[in-house]
Design a protein around this motif. Structure first.
Motif, mmCIF file in Angstrom:
data_model
loop_
_atom_site.group_PDB
_atom_site.id
_atom_site.type_symbol
_atom_site.label_atom_id
_atom_site.label_comp_id
_atom_site.label_asym_id
_atom_site.label_seq_id
_atom_site.Cartn_x
_atom_site.Cartn_y
_atom_site.Cartn_z
ATOM 1 N N ARG A 1 0.843 -1.180 0.000
ATOM 2 C CA ARG A 1 0.000 0.000 0.000
ATOM 3 C C ARG A 1 0.887 1.243 0.000
ATOM 4 N NH1 ARG A 1 1.111 -1.660 4.835
ATOM 5 N NH2 ARG A 1 1.314 -0.232 6.603
ATOM 6 N N GLY A 2 0.310 2.396 -0.233
ATOM 7 C CA GLY A 2 1.052 3.641 -0.112
ATOM 8 C C GLY A 2 1.546 4.146 -1.452
ATOM 9 N N THR A 3 2.781 4.652 -1.474
ATOM 10 C CA THR A 3 3.358 5.306 -2.652
ATOM 11 C C THR A 3 3.795 4.290 -3.702
ATOM 12 O OG1 THR A 3 4.141 7.100 -1.245
ATOM 13 C CG2 THR A 3 5.113 6.915 -3.439
ATOM 14 N N THR A 4 3.460 4.569 -4.953
ATOM 15 C CA THR A 4 3.894 3.742 -6.078
ATOM 16 C C THR A 4 4.608 4.623 -7.089
ATOM 17 O OG1 THR A 4 2.026 2.223 -5.809
ATOM 18 C CG2 THR A 4 3.184 2.196 -7.927
ATOM 19 N N VAL A 5 5.823 4.227 -7.471
ATOM 20 C CA VAL A 5 6.573 4.931 -8.508
ATOM 21 C C VAL A 5 6.694 4.010 -9.710
ATOM 22 C CG1 VAL A 5 8.700 6.120 -9.119
ATOM 23 C CG2 VAL A 5 7.843 6.249 -6.776
ATOM 24 N N VAL A 6 6.102 4.429 -10.825
ATOM 25 C CA VAL A 6 6.122 3.645 -12.058
ATOM 26 C C VAL A 6 7.302 4.122 -12.909
ATOM 27 C CG1 VAL A 6 4.846 2.993 -14.134
ATOM 28 C CG2 VAL A 6 3.623 3.366 -11.967
ATOM 29 N N VAL A 7 8.205 3.192 -13.235
ATOM 30 C CA VAL A 7 9.376 3.489 -14.070
ATOM 31 C C VAL A 7 9.157 2.838 -15.430
ATOM 32 C CG1 VAL A 7 11.861 3.200 -14.337
ATOM 33 C CG2 VAL A 7 10.897 3.606 -12.067
ATOM 34 N N VAL A 8 9.103 3.665 -16.482
ATOM 35 C CA VAL A 8 8.862 3.164 -17.839
ATOM 36 C C VAL A 8 10.164 3.255 -18.625
ATOM 37 C CG1 VAL A 8 7.452 3.365 -19.909
ATOM 38 C CG2 VAL A 8 6.506 4.020 -17.686
ATOM 39 N N ASP B 1 0.620 1.042 -22.797
ATOM 40 C CA ASP B 1 -0.621 0.408 -22.363
ATOM 41 C C ASP B 1 -0.490 -0.141 -20.944
ATOM 42 O OD1 ASP B 1 -1.596 1.016 -24.846
ATOM 43 O OD2 ASP B 1 -1.306 -0.993 -25.679
ATOM 44 N N GLU B 2 0.620 -0.808 -20.660
ATOM 45 C CA GLU B 2 0.822 -1.343 -19.313
ATOM 46 C C GLU B 2 0.909 -0.225 -18.289
ATOM 47 O OE1 GLU B 2 0.694 -4.283 -18.222
ATOM 48 O OE2 GLU B 2 0.774 -5.525 -20.023
ATOM 49 N N ALA B 3 1.629 0.832 -18.623
ATOM 50 C CA ALA B 3 1.767 1.949 -17.691
ATOM 51 C C ALA B 3 0.416 2.589 -17.405
ATOM 52 C CB ALA B 3 2.732 2.989 -18.255
ATOM 53 N N ARG B 4 -0.402 2.736 -18.428
ATOM 54 C CA ARG B 4 -1.730 3.324 -18.223
ATOM 55 C C ARG B 4 -2.555 2.462 -17.261
ATOM 56 N NH1 ARG B 4 -2.714 3.470 -22.963
ATOM 57 N NH2 ARG B 4 -2.182 5.640 -23.425
ATOM 58 N N ALA C 1 -2.839 1.792 -9.294
ATOM 59 C CA ALA C 1 -2.098 2.258 -8.129
ATOM 60 C C ALA C 1 -2.665 3.549 -7.561
ATOM 61 C CB ALA C 1 -0.626 2.451 -8.500
ATOM 62 N N SER C 2 -3.256 4.386 -8.405
ATOM 63 C CA SER C 2 -3.768 5.655 -7.912
ATOM 64 C C SER C 2 -4.966 5.475 -6.982
ATOM 65 C CB SER C 2 -4.165 6.548 -9.095
ATOM 66 O OG SER C 2 -5.161 5.915 -9.887
ATOM 67 N N GLY C 3 -5.591 4.291 -6.987
ATOM 68 C CA GLY C 3 -6.717 4.054 -6.096
ATOM 69 C C GLY C 3 -6.308 3.722 -4.679
ATOM 70 N N THR C 4 -5.048 3.395 -4.451
ATOM 71 C CA THR C 4 -4.605 2.996 -3.110
ATOM 72 C C THR C 4 -3.509 3.894 -2.551
ATOM 73 O OG1 THR C 4 -2.989 1.482 -4.087
ATOM 74 C CG2 THR C 4 -5.160 0.585 -3.549
ATOM 75 N N GLY C 5 -3.138 4.942 -3.256
ATOM 76 C CA GLY C 5 -2.099 5.831 -2.748
ATOM 77 C C GLY C 5 -1.598 6.772 -3.816
ATOM 78 N N GLU C 6 -0.500 7.468 -3.522
ATOM 79 C CA GLU C 6 0.087 8.412 -4.464
ATOM 80 C C GLU C 6 0.893 7.683 -5.529
ATOM 81 O OE1 GLU C 6 0.979 12.548 -2.360
ATOM 82 O OE2 GLU C 6 2.094 10.899 -1.446
ATOM 83 N N GLN D 1 -2.867 11.705 -14.667
ATOM 84 C CA GLN D 1 -3.714 11.508 -15.836
ATOM 85 C C GLN D 1 -2.928 10.681 -16.849
ATOM 86 O OE1 GLN D 1 -6.851 12.474 -15.884
ATOM 87 N NE2 GLN D 1 -6.664 13.505 -13.887
ATOM 88 N N PRO D 2 -3.178 9.378 -16.921
ATOM 89 C CA PRO D 2 -2.334 8.499 -17.754
ATOM 90 C C PRO D 2 -2.181 8.958 -19.187
ATOM 91 C CG PRO D 2 -3.783 7.198 -16.369
ATOM 92 C CD PRO D 2 -4.230 8.619 -16.216
ATOM 93 N N ASP D 3 -3.285 9.384 -19.820
ATOM 94 C CA ASP D 3 -3.203 9.768 -21.229
ATOM 95 C C ASP D 3 -2.300 10.979 -21.420
ATOM 96 O OD1 ASP D 3 -4.875 7.709 -21.945
ATOM 97 O OD2 ASP D 3 -6.690 8.914 -21.797
ATOM 98 N N ALA D 4 -2.427 11.964 -20.543
ATOM 99 C CA ALA D 4 -1.602 13.164 -20.662
ATOM 100 C C ALA D 4 -0.137 12.860 -20.353
ATOM 101 C CB ALA D 4 -2.130 14.254 -19.731
ATOM 102 N N ILE D 5 0.109 11.976 -19.386
ATOM 103 C CA ILE D 5 1.481 11.645 -18.998
ATOM 104 C C ILE D 5 2.196 10.878 -20.093
ATOM 105 C CG2 ILE D 5 2.883 10.311 -17.383
ATOM 106 C CD1 ILE D 5 0.750 10.885 -15.261
ATOM 107 N N LEU D 6 1.509 9.932 -20.712
ATOM 108 C CA LEU D 6 2.163 9.011 -21.653
ATOM 109 C C LEU D 6 2.050 9.454 -23.104
ATOM 110 C CD1 LEU D 6 0.808 5.729 -20.037
ATOM 111 C CD2 LEU D 6 3.040 6.784 -19.678
ATOM 112 N N GLU D 7 1.381 10.570 -23.352
ATOM 113 C CA GLU D 7 1.164 10.998 -24.733
ATOM 114 C C GLU D 7 2.475 11.257 -25.464
ATOM 115 O OE1 GLU D 7 -1.183 14.547 -27.190
ATOM 116 O OE2 GLU D 7 -1.174 14.506 -24.999
#
Length: 591
Positions: free
Chosen positions: A89-96, A117-120, A126-131, A152-158
């Motif tokens: 739980r808590g903070t999640t950092v996604v590294v692409v 697609d996986e990152a989105r 992850a955003s439902g359970t923490g930052e 915002q996944p679409d804006a981040i990964l565009e």
């Protein structure tokens, strides 16, 4: 399985508490006894007997109790947000990952597209359970979405694209680990890419693997260097390699700007490397592009196009500034004027020009000043740099030459005729390049960063100027006196920092203006030819080309499950339990 919302001890306590509550509710429920009566008095007595006593109900419907207990425990377990694989739980950092290998094709799609697609998907989970923070792992790590913002996944990964160099996964994971360490509470690092980071992290790290084993042919080296024996010409060296267990073939095409200078097909066996050399090309500054065309791999295909192209720059032809002083021999002046790498000036005496503005001073029949301190001096029949002229020798015959010296460059003087000369007074540290018996006729001196080459005869006293080797002799002499280097200028790796002089325009490979900061250009992640003013700079990923990585786990890394979220499966299980309870109730089994 792991829990994203609660620690294990809290989840166990919640489940035990839920079970106790359900059991008490069933023990305290009213369970009337069946008593036959015949009148009102007996009805009153039966009611008193049927009144339930605390913790003494004897007719507990076991099936109903078990179903209710199961439903209650599942609902309590949902609070902990259970999931398959590693997760907290808590903070999640996604590294692409966004290195060159993520541009490979797997299953008909680019790896970077699958990574988006996986990152989105994982950002939304992850955003439902923490930052959530998102980091792009390119040549240099970049934070696409910091903590504290609504992701915002679409804006981040565009705008997520790949670099033309290898991804620094370790640096990106280190940054993610530092972000989590500065937050209160637990966290996790989620790597989405074709390889896991090596080494250990403080926060749990998981890998979402992208791609599979793939085949490729690529260019692993491209260099262009000036030919020291041919003025103005350069040669190209290209190395190609097979990163596959199969046989492959292709066509190597080399261009200098829009002009094709080399075109040759080749064949490679599994794991083989070949080197091709192309020579004899002339250009003031060559901008070389090598590419692989018509690639065929037996039973497979070339999965990566990034390593099919490489870039190099042949160094600009350096012009040697020469000042000719003295008698101005016609042959010497003609050779210097025709030399494309010489910028010639003439003067009757040294006082007419400033020596510091020239790379080499040539004294033709005129002695150089004794106090002259110049880095490059050439003298014909004149004293210079402490090398003085002695007695005159008539018709000397050259008996030995040091043709291996850089100033001669292989030119032999044994057949040169000399009508008259003066012996040079040399010291043990000097190198005698030509001698007639014991008499030194040509000597080279190098001291304190200064070089001098002195001939004991004038050009009008010999047939040296009439020989075909004379221009080559002058060429090598000037190169040695000017300390000209022929080192190969290697292309810069993608991501290299380029120094930019003040007020100098910079163009990227597409011809668009690039911005330098504090005299430094950082945006060189894309391969190609950059132009800093009039200077061309090659940025190429050939030196880092390697086999396409396949996602493998390393110690300290875990692979996340591809199954649906466990909460979804539990919700489906609850629905099934409710349907079963309704069916048993209608059959009378739960009465």
């Amino acid at each position: 399985m792991s829990l994203a919302a609660l620690p294990l001890w809290a989840m166990v306590a919640a489940l035990c508490g839920t079970a106790i509550v359900v059991l008490l509710l069933y023990l305290l429920r009213r369970t009337p006894r069946i008593t036959p009566v015949s009148n009102v008095a007996f009805w009153l007595e039966a009611m008193q007997r049927a009144r339930p006593r605390v913790l003494s109900s004897t007719k507990v419907p076991l099936i109903s109790l078990l179903l209710t207990l199961l439903v209650a425990l599942v609902l309590a377990g949902e609070i902990g947000s259970p999931r398959f694989g590693q997760g907290v739980r808590g903070t999640t950092v996604v590294v692409v990952a966004a290195g060159a290998s993520m541009n490979a094709v797997s299953g008909g799609r680019l790896r970077i597209d699958r990574a988006r697609d996986e990152a989105r998907t994982w950002i939304e989970r992850a955003s439902g359970t923490g930052e959530v923070a998102v980091i792009r792992a390119g040549i240099r790590p970049t934070v696409l979405s910091p903590l504290g913002e609504d992701p915002q996944p679409d804006a981040i990964l565009e705008g997520l694209t790949t670099d033309d160099g290898p991804a620094d996964i370790e640096a990106a994971v280190g940054l993610a680990d530092a972000i989590i360490a500065h937050r209160s509470g637990p966290g996790q690092i989620l790597v989405i890419g074709d390889r896991a980071a090596e080494g250990q992290t403080r926060a749990p790290m998981a890998l979402v693997p992208i791609g599979a084993i793939a085949d490729s042919l690529g260019i692993t080296r491209l260099t262009a260097r000036r030919d020291p024996l041919a003025v103005g010409e350069y040669s190209v060296h290209v190395e190609v390699a097979s990163f596959t267990s199969r046989e492959g073939r292709a066509r190597l095409l080399v261009r200098d700007r829009d002009v094709t200078i080399f075109d040759q097909p080749f064949r490679l066996t599994a794991g083989e490397r070949q080197t091709f050399v192309a020579e004899g090309f002339s250009s003031q500054e060559g901008e070389v592009t090598a590419s692989l065309e018509d690639i065929e791999i037996a039973g497979s295909e070339d999965a990566l196009q990034t390593d099919d192209v490489a870039y190099a720059v042949a160094p600009a032809l350096e012009r040697t500034r020469v000042l000719l002083i003295g008698d101005d021999s016609p042959m010497l002046a003609a050779v210097l004027s025709a030399h494309s790498g010489v910028e010639l000036s003439r003067a009757a005496a040294l006082s007419e020009s400033t020596p510091g503005n020239h790379d080499v001073l040539i004294f033709d029949g005129v002695d150089a000043p004794a106090d002259l301190r110049h880095p490059g001096v050439l003298a014909f029949g004149a004293a210079a740099a402490g090398l003085t002229l002695g007695d005159r020798v008539d018709a000397p015959r050259i008996t030995a030459t040091l043709s291996g010296h850089e100033a001669l460059g292989g030119v032999r003087l044994s057949s040169v005729r000399v009508e008259g000369a003066r012996a040079l007074a040399v010291e043990p540290s000097d190198q005698v390049l030509a001698r007639a018996g014991e008499v030194a006729l040509m000597a080279a001196r190098e001291r304190g960063g200064r070089r001098a080459l002195v001939f004991g005869f004038r050009l009008d006293e010999t047939d040296l100027g009439e020989r075909v080797a004379f221009p080559l002799l002058i060429h090598h002499a000037l190169r040695w006196l000017a300390a000209y280097k022929t080192d190969t200028v290697l292309p810069d790796a993608p991501g290299s920092i380029v120094r930019v002089p003040a007020d100098t325009p910079v163009l990227d490979p597409a011809g668009e203006a690039a911005e330098a900061h504090a005299g430094l250009l950082f945006d060189t992640e894309g391969a190609g030819i950059y132009h800093v003013g009039e200077r061309a700079i090659a940025v190429s990923g050939a030196e880092t080309a390697a086999a396409i990585p396949a996602p493998l786990l390393v110690p300290g890394s875990t692979s996340l499950s591809r199954l649906p979220p466990l909460t979804t499966l539990l919700a489906m299980f609850l629905l099934l339990v409710f349907v079963l309870e309704w069916w048993l109730l209608n059959r009378g089994t739960l009465g």
